[in-house]
Scaffold this motif. Sequence first.
Motif, mmCIF file in Angstrom:
data_model
loop_
_atom_site.group_PDB
_atom_site.id
_atom_site.type_symbol
_atom_site.label_atom_id
_atom_site.label_comp_id
_atom_site.label_asym_id
_atom_site.label_seq_id
_atom_site.Cartn_x
_atom_site.Cartn_y
_atom_site.Cartn_z
ATOM 1 N N PHE A 1 0.839 -1.200 0.000
ATOM 2 C CA PHE A 1 0.000 0.000 0.000
ATOM 3 C C PHE A 1 0.873 1.249 0.000
ATOM 4 C CE2 PHE A 1 -4.294 -1.450 2.077
ATOM 5 C CZ PHE A 1 -4.510 -2.315 1.027
ATOM 6 N N SER A 2 1.943 1.237 0.803
ATOM 7 C CA SER A 2 2.813 2.414 0.901
ATOM 8 C C SER A 2 3.467 2.755 -0.429
ATOM 9 C CB SER A 2 3.877 2.202 1.982
ATOM 10 O OG SER A 2 4.715 1.107 1.648
ATOM 11 N N ARG B 1 0.278 4.182 -2.785
ATOM 12 C CA ARG B 1 -0.397 5.431 -2.401
ATOM 13 C C ARG B 1 0.282 6.611 -3.090
ATOM 14 N NH1 ARG B 1 -1.770 5.724 3.383
ATOM 15 N NH2 ARG B 1 -3.926 5.487 2.793
ATOM 16 N N GLY B 2 -0.514 7.488 -3.666
ATOM 17 C CA GLY B 2 0.005 8.649 -4.384
ATOM 18 C C GLY B 2 0.257 8.394 -5.860
ATOM 19 N N LYS C 1 -5.350 10.484 -8.289
ATOM 20 C CA LYS C 1 -4.228 9.893 -7.561
ATOM 21 C C LYS C 1 -4.779 9.000 -6.468
ATOM 22 C CE LYS C 1 -0.497 13.168 -8.097
ATOM 23 N NZ LYS C 1 0.534 13.923 -7.402
ATOM 24 N N ILE C 2 -4.093 7.887 -6.231
ATOM 25 C CA ILE C 2 -4.519 6.949 -5.185
ATOM 26 C C ILE C 2 -4.309 7.583 -3.815
ATOM 27 C CG2 ILE C 2 -4.150 4.703 -4.114
ATOM 28 C CD1 ILE C 2 -3.150 3.708 -6.836
ATOM 29 N N ASP C 3 -5.378 7.585 -3.032
ATOM 30 C CA ASP C 3 -5.330 8.139 -1.689
ATOM 31 C C ASP C 3 -5.586 7.075 -0.624
ATOM 32 O OD1 ASP C 3 -5.171 10.348 0.181
ATOM 33 O OD2 ASP C 3 -7.347 10.164 0.398
ATOM 34 N N ASP C 4 -6.397 6.058 -0.985
ATOM 35 C CA ASP C 4 -6.773 5.066 0.007
ATOM 36 C C ASP C 4 -7.149 3.752 -0.682
ATOM 37 O OD1 ASP C 4 -7.171 4.122 2.556
ATOM 38 O OD2 ASP C 4 -8.997 5.258 2.937
ATOM 39 N N PHE C 5 -7.286 2.709 0.119
ATOM 40 C CA PHE C 5 -7.627 1.380 -0.385
ATOM 41 C C PHE C 5 -8.863 0.893 0.350
ATOM 42 C CE2 PHE C 5 -3.193 2.170 -0.819
ATOM 43 C CZ PHE C 5 -2.893 1.697 -2.085
ATOM 44 N N LEU D 1 -10.346 1.701 -5.057
ATOM 45 C CA LEU D 1 -9.346 2.670 -4.655
ATOM 46 C C LEU D 1 -10.050 3.975 -4.349
ATOM 47 C CD1 LEU D 1 -6.703 2.053 -7.468
ATOM 48 C CD2 LEU D 1 -6.681 1.146 -5.134
ATOM 49 N N ARG E 1 -10.147 1.760 7.925
ATOM 50 C CA ARG E 1 -8.771 1.831 7.432
ATOM 51 C C ARG E 1 -7.952 0.706 8.053
ATOM 52 N NH1 ARG E 1 -9.217 7.634 7.138
ATOM 53 N NH2 ARG E 1 -9.375 8.099 4.918
ATOM 54 N N ASP F 1 1.977 -2.023 7.071
ATOM 55 C CA ASP F 1 1.781 -1.978 5.621
ATOM 56 C C ASP F 1 0.989 -3.206 5.208
ATOM 57 O OD1 ASP F 1 1.972 -0.881 3.056
ATOM 58 O OD2 ASP F 1 4.140 -0.587 3.212
#
Length: 145
Positions: A3-4, A7-8, A22-26, A38, A86, A105
């Motif tokens: 994920f890390s 993200r972004g 842009k990816i902000d969350d899952f 996403l 989350r 992560d």
Amino acid sequence: MLFSEARGRKVVSIATAQTVGKIDDFVVDPATHSVIALGLKKTDSGNTLRWWAIAAFGADAVTVTGAEKITDADEQVAALTGKDHRVLGSRVLSTLGDELGTVADVDFDPTTGEILALHLADDQVEGVRLVGVGSYAVVVQAGRA
């Protein structure tokens, strides 16, 4: 992929070759042990990209056929979003009530969205052991780490 790392990452339309978000969350569905959507930022329309709408999840960008694939969260996705759902940073409890650590992560398959492992500070838990995600903790099936 972690994920890390994702993200972004930019979401790019194949049709226009433009960045559409842009990816902000899952959005993780514990019942299927997978990422089902996403959460996006910097979009012109909605804030959600369903996993099935992704053309490819590459090392540099996520591609979609067009910006219309980005929508508002439907009922299923909305039920699994927000701070109460989350995974990153959440404590991890086993089904026996033992605290195993905190999610540092998450490793997932960028092709299928399957959760492969939850990475804790000193250990990891197989993704197939994921039982639930809530405001208090992520719950995993008791067993070997």
